[in-house]
Write a protein that holds these residues in place. Structure first.
Motif, PDB file in Angstrom:
ATOM      1  N   ARG A 148       0.837  -1.205   0.000  1.00 21.62           N
ATOM      2  CA  ARG A 148       0.000   0.000   0.000  1.00 21.62           C
ATOM      3  C   ARG A 148       0.872   1.256   0.000  1.00 21.62           C
ATOM      4  N   THR A 182       2.438   1.735  -3.419  1.00 20.68           N
ATOM      5  CA  THR A 182       1.436   2.157  -4.393  1.00 20.68           C
ATOM      6  C   THR A 182       1.035   3.614  -4.192  1.00 20.68           C
ATOM      7  N   SER A 183       0.754   3.988  -2.947  1.00 22.31           N
ATOM      8  CA  SER A 183       0.235   5.336  -2.670  1.00 22.31           C
ATOM      9  C   SER A 183       1.326   6.365  -2.406  1.00 22.31           C
ATOM     10  N   GLU A 233       2.121   4.777   6.287  1.00 25.46           N
ATOM     11  CA  GLU A 233       1.038   3.993   6.889  1.00 25.46           C
ATOM     12  C   GLU A 233       1.429   3.620   8.309  1.00 25.46           C
TER      13      GLU A 233
END
Length: 170
Positions: free
Chosen positions: A122, A125-126, A130
């Protein structure tokens, strides 16, 4: 503590010291199991520069050792700290010994690596950092290692028991 090259005399001294820690811990845990009237075999190893001790059931169908794990591993964490103190009392040095009971930490390690890999994907990708759920020191170490292996960076933020890993791009 100074770092050493694998295969050097100093490296051999470290392994010997860690094996000694494991033996002291095993003696302490054997007495504990006797007092608690529990059966278990004790395995000693050196893993990632730490003494590693595991209590495993003599009979694979016996789950009585699970009582020593407790909810979320809380009893295991407490027993690990007591064992570290017993080692420190004998050696005079702080121990980083890792204790596993009935395969709890081994199974949790697999689970944490999967959680870390999902979060790593994640973040890749972003590009956004996180923050993971709060974790104990053992759990955070597993995640930090997985993040480093993936080429990202991570930090621990917050105060126990709400300390958590934050994963970021490098």
């Amino acid at each position: 503590m100074a770092t050493t090259e694998p295969g050097t005399a100093a490296d051999g001294d470290l392994v010997t010291r860690l094996e000694e820690e494991g033996e002291i811990a095993a003696d302490y845990l054997e007495e504990f199991l006797d007092i608690a009237d529990l059966d278990g075999d004790i395995d000693i190893d050196v893993d990632h520069g730490r003494a590693a001790v595991a209590i495993v059931a003599e009979d694979a169908t016996d789950d009585s050792l699970r009582r020593l794990v407790g909810p979320g591993g809380q009893v295991l964490d407490a027993l690990q700290e007591l064992t570290r103190l017993a080692v420190q009392t004998k050696t005079g040095e702080r121990s980083r010994l890792m204790l596993d009971i009935a395969g709890f930490r081994a199974a949790r390690r697999v689970e944490l690596i999967a959680i870390a890999r999902d979060a790593i994907e994640r973040v890749k990708t972003s590009g956004a950092p996180e923050s993971l759920a709060p974790m104990n020191p053992f759990e955070r170490k597993v995640v930090h290692d997985a993040v480093a292996e993936a080429g990202l960076v991570s930090d621990s933020e917050g105060v126990e028991p709400e300390r958590r890993v934050v994963i970021r791009t490098a």
